[in-house]
Design a protein around this motif. Structure first.
Motif, short mmCIF file in Angstrom:
data_model
loop_
_atom_site.label_atom_id
_atom_site.label_comp_id
_atom_site.label_asym_id
_atom_site.label_seq_id
_atom_site.Cartn_x
_atom_site.Cartn_y
_atom_site.Cartn_z
N SER A 156 0.78 -1.32 0.03
CA SER A 156 0.10 0.13 -0.07
C SER A 156 0.72 1.29 -0.06
O SER A 156 0.31 2.37 -0.52
CB SER A 156 -1.02 0.02 1.23
OG SER A 156 -0.15 -0.10 2.45
N PHE A 160 -5.05 -6.21 -2.45
CA PHE A 160 -4.40 -6.08 -1.17
C PHE A 160 -5.21 -4.63 -0.73
O PHE A 160 -5.57 -3.61 -1.77
CB PHE A 160 -3.13 -5.73 -0.78
CG PHE A 160 -2.24 -5.18 -1.55
CD1 PHE A 160 -2.24 -3.64 -1.39
CD2 PHE A 160 -1.99 -5.35 -3.08
CE1 PHE A 160 -1.43 -2.85 -2.05
CE2 PHE A 160 -1.09 -4.56 -3.72
CZ PHE A 160 -0.93 -3.51 -3.18
N VAL A 161 -5.14 -4.25 0.67
CA VAL A 161 -6.01 -3.13 1.01
C VAL A 161 -5.03 -1.92 1.02
O VAL A 161 -3.86 -1.80 1.56
CB VAL A 161 -6.36 -3.11 2.40
CG1 VAL A 161 -7.22 -1.77 2.91
CG2 VAL A 161 -7.60 -4.38 2.46
N PRO A 200 -10.31 -2.94 6.06
CA PRO A 200 -9.51 -4.07 6.84
C PRO A 200 -7.78 -3.06 7.26
O PRO A 200 -7.56 -2.05 6.32
CB PRO A 200 -9.20 -5.01 6.08
CG PRO A 200 -10.31 -5.15 5.07
CD PRO A 200 -10.67 -3.46 4.88
N PRO A 201 -7.12 -3.56 8.00
CA PRO A 201 -5.73 -3.25 7.94
C PRO A 201 -5.16 -2.94 6.54
O PRO A 201 -5.32 -3.87 5.81
CB PRO A 201 -4.80 -3.96 8.82
CG PRO A 201 -6.06 -4.87 9.60
CD PRO A 201 -7.23 -4.83 8.64
N ASP A 258 -2.63 -3.30 3.56
CA ASP A 258 -1.72 -4.44 3.09
C ASP A 258 -2.63 -5.81 3.37
O ASP A 258 -1.75 -6.56 2.82
CB ASP A 258 -0.24 -4.38 3.70
CG ASP A 258 0.48 -3.11 3.18
OD1 ASP A 258 0.38 -2.84 2.06
OD2 ASP A 258 1.13 -2.71 4.12
N THR A 259 -3.66 -5.91 3.74
CA THR A 259 -4.39 -7.13 4.10
C THR A 259 -4.83 -7.56 2.76
O THR A 259 -5.34 -6.81 1.89
CB THR A 259 -5.54 -7.03 5.20
OG1 THR A 259 -4.91 -6.47 6.49
CG2 THR A 259 -6.20 -8.28 5.40
N TRP A 260 -4.63 -8.86 2.31
CA TRP A 260 -5.19 -9.44 1.15
C TRP A 260 -6.68 -9.66 1.35
O TRP A 260 -6.89 -10.60 2.44
CB TRP A 260 -4.30 -10.61 0.66
CG TRP A 260 -3.20 -10.24 -0.13
CD1 TRP A 260 -1.85 -9.53 0.40
CD2 TRP A 260 -3.01 -9.87 -1.39
NE1 TRP A 260 -1.00 -9.30 -0.24
CE2 TRP A 260 -1.62 -9.30 -1.63
CE3 TRP A 260 -3.70 -10.23 -2.52
CZ2 TRP A 260 -1.04 -9.14 -2.81
CZ3 TRP A 260 -3.26 -9.89 -3.78
CH2 TRP A 260 -2.13 -9.34 -3.94
N VAL A 261 -7.44 -9.44 0.29
CA VAL A 261 -8.81 -9.80 0.50
C VAL A 261 -9.49 -10.04 -0.85
O VAL A 261 -8.82 -9.58 -1.78
CB VAL A 261 -9.58 -8.56 1.11
CG1 VAL A 261 -9.26 -8.19 2.68
CG2 VAL A 261 -9.53 -7.35 0.48
N ARG A 286 -10.94 -12.05 4.12
CA ARG A 286 -9.38 -11.98 3.97
C ARG A 286 -8.96 -13.50 3.52
O ARG A 286 -9.50 -14.62 3.68
CB ARG A 286 -9.01 -12.00 5.41
CG ARG A 286 -9.26 -10.65 6.25
CD ARG A 286 -8.51 -10.61 7.32
NE ARG A 286 -8.74 -9.33 8.20
CZ ARG A 286 -7.90 -8.81 9.17
NH1 ARG A 286 -7.03 -9.69 9.44
NH2 ARG A 286 -8.22 -7.86 9.52
N GLU A 311 -1.75 -13.88 1.03
CA GLU A 311 -1.15 -13.49 -0.07
C GLU A 311 -0.72 -14.45 -1.35
O GLU A 311 -0.26 -15.58 -1.00
CB GLU A 311 0.11 -12.78 0.60
CG GLU A 311 0.91 -11.91 -0.72
CD GLU A 311 2.29 -11.59 -0.16
OE1 GLU A 311 3.25 -11.26 -0.75
OE2 GLU A 311 2.25 -11.06 1.16
#
Length: 285
Positions: free
Chosen positions: A140, A195-196, A233-234, A236-239, A269, A272
């Motif tokens: 991110s 990712f977020v 979400p936080p 760099d979280t992959w979703v 979630r 990665e």
């Protein structure tokens, strides 16, 4: 840095590159998959150079020069001229002149053949990082500093998958939003993975993001879809996000001004992917 340490550095570097490109998939965090053979070849070459250096410096019969000893090629033209003039003045002056140059060479060059700059020791740090701790892929922080979506022009779109939701790569969603005159996304639920990346202009909103590369991580470009209707979400979280196109206040669907956004129904979630720089169509759960 002495020669045996240089050989050790070559061996460590070759081992590290071989480790990330053959024994694992970590190299995909740095370069495209197609560059793997070049990494392996580079690693083998580094190992060979390290072995040659180690064997050469370890040979017991290798010729070594003592401090102050010079070859004829290393002597300067001035020294040869001085030697000639000293020979004309007498053997005693010649001996004294050569003795003085012997000490000068010892003090000035005695360590030049065996060691290099101390800053070379810093090369061990990235090598140890590859062996002990592989840095994560770009995320991110990089994506937030880019604004344009890296999507090529599409001459003709294939029909959307009949599955509901329809799985799409981010590049496919962005292209359909702004280029598909048939408005194939109208009323359709889609599924995308990325990712977020938090949005800077509005608190609580965020982007579903992918980074794609042409060669390596240094030339990465971002693909971003703004997500509405779900808490962020936080970073760099992959979703995986399912939802429908968000009209917003922009242009009509299928035009260049249409907002690249989605109204999220579910956010789940996921792990990665092995290749984080490849914009692939997600698999249906």
């Amino acid at each position: 840095m002495r020669r045996h340490v240089q050989a050790a550095l070559l061996l460590l570097t070759g081992s590290a590159v071989l480790h990330i490109s053959v024994l694992s998939q970590v190299y995909l965090r740095y370069v495209k998959e197609g560059l793997r053979p070049f990494l392996v070849a580079s690693a083998v070459l580094l190992l060979l150079l390290g072995v040659v250096g180690a064997v050469r410096d370890g040979l017991p019969f290798a010729p070594r020069r003592t401090a102050g000893e010079e070859t004829d090629d290393e002597r300067t033209d001035d020294e040869r001229t001085d030697d000639g003039q000293a020979a004309d003045d007498g053997h005693a002056a010649d001996d004294e002149h050569q003795h003085g140059h012997g000490h000068g060479h010892e003090h000035g060059h005695g360590h030049g053949h065996d060691s290099g700059p101390r800053v070379a020791w810093l090369l061990f740090l990235p090598v140890l990082a590859l062996l002990l701790y592989a840095p994560p892929a770009l995320g991110s922080y990089t994506a937030a500093r880019e604004t344009d979506n890296a999507v090529a022009r599409v001459a003709e779109f294939d029909p959307l998958p009949e599955a509901d939701p329809a799985p799409l790569a981010l590049s496919g969603f962005i292209a359909r939003v702004q280029q598909d005159r048939d408005r194939s996304l109208a009323g359709r639920t889609v599924l995308m993975t990325g990712f977020v990346t938090p949005a800077k202009d509005r608190a609580g909103t965020w982007y579903l993001t992918r980074l794609v590369v042409s060669c390596c991580a240094a030339d990465s470009r971002s693909l971003r879809v703004r997500v509405h209707g779900a808490p962020a979400p936080p970073a760099d979280t992959w979703v995986t996000v399912t939802g429908t196109w968000h009209p917003g206040g922009g242009g009509a669907l299928g035009t260049a001004t249409a907002p690249v956004a989605i109204d999220a129904r579910t956010v789940r979630r996921v792990a990665e992917p092995v290749n984080p720089y490849q914009d692939t169509t997600p698999l249906l759960p």
